[in-house]
Design an enzyme around this catalytic site. Structure first.
Site, PDB file in Angstrom:
ATOM      1  N   ASP A   9      46.253  43.230  41.455  1.00 61.40           N
ATOM      2  CA  ASP A   9      44.946  43.446  41.954  1.00 61.40           C
ATOM      3  C   ASP A   9      44.338  43.856  42.850  1.00 61.40           C
ATOM      4  O   ASP A   9      44.752  44.657  43.662  1.00 61.40           O
ATOM      5  CB  ASP A   9      44.777  41.233  42.294  1.00 61.40           C
ATOM      6  CG  ASP A   9      43.000  40.701  42.392  1.00 61.40           C
ATOM      7  OD1 ASP A   9      42.273  41.237  41.476  1.00 61.40           O
ATOM      8  OD2 ASP A   9      43.556  40.176  43.374  1.00 61.40           O
ATOM      9  N   ASP A  11      40.658  42.825  44.594  1.00 60.04           N
ATOM     10  CA  ASP A  11      40.113  42.434  46.307  1.00 60.04           C
ATOM     11  C   ASP A  11      41.105  41.296  46.647  1.00 60.04           C
ATOM     12  O   ASP A  11      41.643  40.482  46.169  1.00 60.04           O
ATOM     13  CB  ASP A  11      38.968  41.577  45.823  1.00 60.04           C
ATOM     14  CG  ASP A  11      37.591  42.726  45.719  1.00 60.04           C
ATOM     15  OD1 ASP A  11      37.628  43.857  45.829  1.00 60.04           O
ATOM     16  OD2 ASP A  11      36.823  42.059  44.247  1.00 60.04           O
TER      17      ASP A  11
HETATM   18 MG    MG Z   1      41.891  39.398  44.403  1.00 57.23          MG
END
Ligand code: MG
Length: 151
Positions: A9, A11
């Protein structure tokens, strides 16, 4: 044996979202309060999380690695900002290995490193490594975990 596949991922895992907020003007901070992910261009301003770049490089040497992130639907510039961020900070290691999706559970693979269960992450069919949770508090802990999977 073929390399295991890991999705990573952005963020809260590779990208420090708060550093983008910190760089906003006072006007924009007020205007977009509570919905900072809709600020045009904000995703290009963010810095990497501590040890994220070196850790991503280490993962790429030992696993089949893709980026799997969600870009806000209401902020079209976020989609291109994320692509630009990846090239700026990860270069060739992530060349054509970026997947932006609101349905992360549709990706096939062994591991997903994600800080949340939203956008299908919680339904991922492989193992979810929840970044920030106990045992995976930071990149050094995550690398320690994945080190047990290599010879
Ligand atoms: Mg995230």
């Amino acid at each position: 044996m073929s390399k295991k596949t890991i999705y990573v991922d952005m963020d809260g895992v590779l990208v420090n979202f708060q550093t983008g907020i910190d760089k906003l003007s006072d006007d924009d901070k007020l205007k977009y309060e509570g919905r900072y992910d809709e600020v045009p261009g904000i995703f290009s301003k963010m810095d990497p999380m501590p040890d994220a770049i070196a850790s991503f490089g280490w993962l790429c040497k030992n696993f089949n690695v893709y980026i799997l992130s969600t870009a806000p639907w209401e902020n079209p510039s976020a989609w291109s900002d994320k692509r630009v961020w990846v090239e700026k900070h990860l270069g060739n290691k992530a060349y054509k290995r970026v997947i932006l999706s609101h349905n992360k559970h549709l990706c096939k693979g062994d591991f997903l490193i994600d800080d949340r269960t939203a956008n299908g992450a919680g339904e991922f069919e492989g193992r979810l490594i929840q970044f920030g949770a106990e045992g995976y508090e930071n990149w050094l802990k995550v690398i320690k975990y994945f080190n047990t999977y290599i010879d």
